[in-house]
Scaffold this motif. Sequence first.
Motif, PDB file in Angstrom:
ATOM      1  N   UNK A  53      -3.020 103.228  35.913  1.00 60.65           N
ATOM      2  CA  UNK A  53      -3.814 103.330  36.963  1.00 60.65           C
ATOM      3  C   UNK A  53      -5.014 103.196  36.971  1.00 60.65           C
ATOM      4  N   UNK A  54      -5.351 104.511  36.799  1.00 64.55           N
ATOM      5  CA  UNK A  54      -6.423 104.933  36.024  1.00 64.55           C
ATOM      6  C   UNK A  54      -7.467 104.239  35.402  1.00 64.55           C
ATOM      7  N   UNK A  55      -7.355 103.927  33.784  1.00 66.77           N
ATOM      8  CA  UNK A  55      -7.884 103.221  33.352  1.00 66.77           C
ATOM      9  C   UNK A  55      -7.768 101.598  33.654  1.00 66.77           C
ATOM     10  N   UNK A  56      -6.653 101.075  34.207  1.00 63.58           N
ATOM     11  CA  UNK A  56      -6.187 100.004  33.968  1.00 63.58           C
ATOM     12  C   UNK A  56      -6.639  98.692  35.527  1.00 63.58           C
ATOM     13  N   UNK A  57      -7.334  99.535  36.162  1.00 61.84           N
ATOM     14  CA  UNK A  57      -7.775  98.880  37.623  1.00 61.84           C
ATOM     15  C   UNK A  57      -8.879  98.735  37.293  1.00 61.84           C
ATOM     16  N   UNK A  58      -9.728  97.944  38.107  1.00 60.32           N
ATOM     17  CA  UNK A  58     -10.967  97.316  37.926  1.00 60.32           C
ATOM     18  C   UNK A  58     -11.854  97.810  37.581  1.00 60.32           C
ATOM     19  N   UNK A  59     -11.634  99.059  38.204  1.00 62.12           N
ATOM     20  CA  UNK A  59     -13.094 100.211  37.806  1.00 62.12           C
ATOM     21  C   UNK A  59     -13.333 101.173  36.805  1.00 62.12           C
ATOM     22  N   UNK A  60     -11.602 100.284  36.147  1.00 65.36           N
ATOM     23  CA  UNK A  60     -11.251 101.614  35.099  1.00 65.36           C
ATOM     24  C   UNK A  60     -11.563 101.352  33.521  1.00 65.36           C
ATOM     25  N   UNK A  61     -11.786 102.375  32.611  1.00 64.81           N
ATOM     26  CA  UNK A  61     -12.370 101.971  31.673  1.00 64.81           C
ATOM     27  C   UNK A  61     -11.891 100.698  30.959  1.00 64.81           C
ATOM     28  N   UNK A  62     -10.887 100.236  30.700  1.00 62.59           N
ATOM     29  CA  UNK A  62     -10.526  98.945  30.707  1.00 62.59           C
ATOM     30  C   UNK A  62     -10.130  97.765  30.891  1.00 62.59           C
ATOM     31  N   UNK A  63      -9.899  97.850  32.861  1.00 59.91           N
ATOM     32  CA  UNK A  63     -10.069  97.251  33.691  1.00 59.91           C
ATOM     33  C   UNK A  63     -11.029  96.899  33.789  1.00 59.91           C
ATOM     34  N   UNK A  64     -12.136  97.793  33.628  1.00 59.74           N
ATOM     35  CA  UNK A  64     -12.911  96.976  33.747  1.00 59.74           C
ATOM     36  C   UNK A  64     -13.884  95.885  33.042  1.00 59.74           C
ATOM     37  N   UNK A  65     -13.431  95.980  32.093  1.00 55.81           N
ATOM     38  CA  UNK A  65     -13.264  94.778  30.481  1.00 55.81           C
ATOM     39  C   UNK A  65     -12.869  93.681  30.765  1.00 55.81           C
ATOM     40  N   UNK A  66     -12.069  94.031  31.920  1.00 53.84           N
ATOM     41  CA  UNK A  66     -10.449  92.634  31.621  1.00 53.84           C
ATOM     42  C   UNK A  66     -11.200  91.648  32.435  1.00 53.84           C
ATOM     43  N   UNK A  67     -11.389  92.412  33.627  1.00 55.56           N
ATOM     44  CA  UNK A  67     -11.372  91.657  35.186  1.00 55.56           C
ATOM     45  C   UNK A  67     -12.429  90.487  34.874  1.00 55.56           C
ATOM     46  N   UNK A  68     -14.168  90.718  34.090  1.00 55.14           N
ATOM     47  CA  UNK A  68     -14.520  89.735  34.114  1.00 55.14           C
ATOM     48  C   UNK A  68     -13.954  88.539  33.036  1.00 55.14           C
ATOM     49  N   UNK A  69     -12.794  88.611  33.076  1.00 53.48           N
ATOM     50  CA  UNK A  69     -11.676  87.784  31.838  1.00 53.48           C
ATOM     51  C   UNK A  69     -10.850  87.102  32.708  1.00 53.48           C
ATOM     52  N   UNK A  70     -10.988  87.751  34.216  1.00 50.81           N
ATOM     53  CA  UNK A  70      -9.555  87.205  34.988  1.00 50.81           C
ATOM     54  C   UNK A  70      -8.136  87.711  34.267  1.00 50.81           C
ATOM     55  N   UNK A  71      -8.746  88.507  33.381  1.00 49.12           N
ATOM     56  CA  UNK A  71      -6.850  89.469  33.776  1.00 49.12           C
ATOM     57  C   UNK A  71      -7.137  90.565  34.180  1.00 49.12           C
ATOM     58  N   UNK A  72      -6.141  90.939  35.330  1.00 50.47           N
ATOM     59  CA  UNK A  72      -5.665  91.140  36.099  1.00 50.47           C
ATOM     60  C   UNK A  72      -4.167  92.453  35.800  1.00 50.47           C
ATOM     61  N   UNK A  73      -4.701  93.496  35.366  1.00 49.85           N
ATOM     62  CA  UNK A  73      -3.167  94.645  35.021  1.00 49.85           C
ATOM     63  C   UNK A  73      -3.245  95.316  35.665  1.00 49.85           C
ATOM     64  N   UNK A  74      -3.543  96.370  36.442  1.00 53.58           N
ATOM     65  CA  UNK A  74      -2.699  97.099  37.310  1.00 53.58           C
ATOM     66  C   UNK A  74      -2.514  96.078  38.565  1.00 53.58           C
ATOM     67  N   UNK A  75      -1.928  96.704  39.166  1.00 53.30           N
ATOM     68  CA  UNK A  75      -0.803  96.532  40.579  1.00 53.30           C
ATOM     69  C   UNK A  75      -0.951  94.040  39.884  1.00 53.30           C
ATOM     70  N   UNK A  76      -0.148  93.892  38.844  1.00 54.25           N
ATOM     71  CA  UNK A  76       0.562  93.125  38.634  1.00 54.25           C
ATOM     72  C   UNK A  76       1.280  93.464  37.529  1.00 54.25           C
ATOM     73  N   UNK A  77       2.609  92.388  37.376  1.00 54.71           N
ATOM     74  CA  UNK A  77       4.008  93.096  36.719  1.00 54.71           C
ATOM     75  C   UNK A  77       3.561  93.306  34.841  1.00 54.71           C
ATOM     76  N   UNK A  78       1.820  92.714  34.571  1.00 59.65           N
ATOM     77  CA  UNK A  78       1.280  92.632  33.321  1.00 59.65           C
ATOM     78  C   UNK A  78       1.175  94.461  33.604  1.00 59.65           C
ATOM     79  N   UNK A  79       1.012  95.566  34.382  1.00 60.42           N
ATOM     80  CA  UNK A  79       0.951  96.562  34.026  1.00 60.42           C
ATOM     81  C   UNK A  79       2.250  97.495  34.598  1.00 60.42           C
ATOM     82  N   UNK A  80       3.470  96.875  35.084  1.00 57.59           N
ATOM     83  CA  UNK A  80       4.651  97.380  35.016  1.00 57.59           C
ATOM     84  C   UNK A  80       4.899  97.547  33.541  1.00 57.59           C
ATOM     85  N   UNK A  81       4.528  96.442  32.944  1.00 53.49           N
ATOM     86  CA  UNK A  81       5.223  96.251  31.337  1.00 53.49           C
ATOM     87  C   UNK A  81       4.704  97.025  31.028  1.00 53.49           C
ATOM     88  N   UNK A  82       2.826  97.157  31.095  1.00 49.62           N
ATOM     89  CA  UNK A  82       2.398  98.505  30.124  1.00 49.62           C
ATOM     90  C   UNK A  82       2.606  99.821  30.233  1.00 49.62           C
TER      91      UNK A  82
END
Length: 277
Positions: free
Chosen positions: A116-145
């Motif tokens: 969750x820390x890594x893939x949240x919007x302010x996380x290391x990876x989440x902050x890179x994915x958020x500008x692309x419109x990709x949401x991982x944390x708090x979604x089914x994609x996060x569950x799969x990961x």
Amino acid sequence: MKGSRKIRVLPGFGLSLGFSIFYISLLVLIPLAAVFIKSFDLTWAQFWSTVSNPRVVASYRISFSTAFWAGAINAVFGLLVAWVLVRYRFPGKGLIDSLVDIPFALPTAVAGIALTTIYAKNGWIGSLLDPLGIKVAYSQSGIIIALVFIGLPFVVRTVQPVLQDLEKEREEAAVMLGAYRLRTFIKVILPELLPALLTGFALSFARGIGEYGSVVFISGNMPLKTEIAPLLIMTKLEQFDYAGATAIAAVMLTISFILLLLINLLQWKMNRRTLSE
């Protein structure tokens, strides 16, 4: 010869079999039977109303679908990891081989918090994915990961011994006969690996269905969207609705048993076909 009996090489079969049945019954069969017995406290109308609730049905769909996709991803990349560890020599190989087992030893809650820390919007990876419109944390994609993380070792450790015992002479013969590498892999190697690969997928899938600790943090637990069935069972228990919790658990257990039975049947057919060839 009167009273002739077949003498077993290893004595004590009856005692060991009886102990095995007692042990399995005590730890597996009796607790599972208790789930169904407790659900009988509900009438059929109450039982059906509980398990057919849209929120419950959505939790079933999310739990099984995310576990399936995580198992499928692990089957592909687990095979790749096992292949690299068995077929190649490189610096740090022992370290990578040890890292594969970390999800076995790591508490699932720690894994959930870390992901969750890594893939949240302010996380290391989440902050890179958020500008692309990709949401991982708090979604089914996060569950799969999260389920991919905890399920990968099951595939790697199941396929790895089969790869180690695979006869390289068959591959060399296929190459000598003019087969390309991809054709050799598909026609020679993959059929030998499929039973083990299917077993690894089944273990990863089964682990993902009942996973709670790592998922509860990264999913966000939004009803009808990211709420998994184990969390809903815990919610029922916290509300002291034990009959409702066991009703949901009984349906989940039945579906899981049917799916695993089908996977084992497919694996048995594949093993039989391999032996006949």
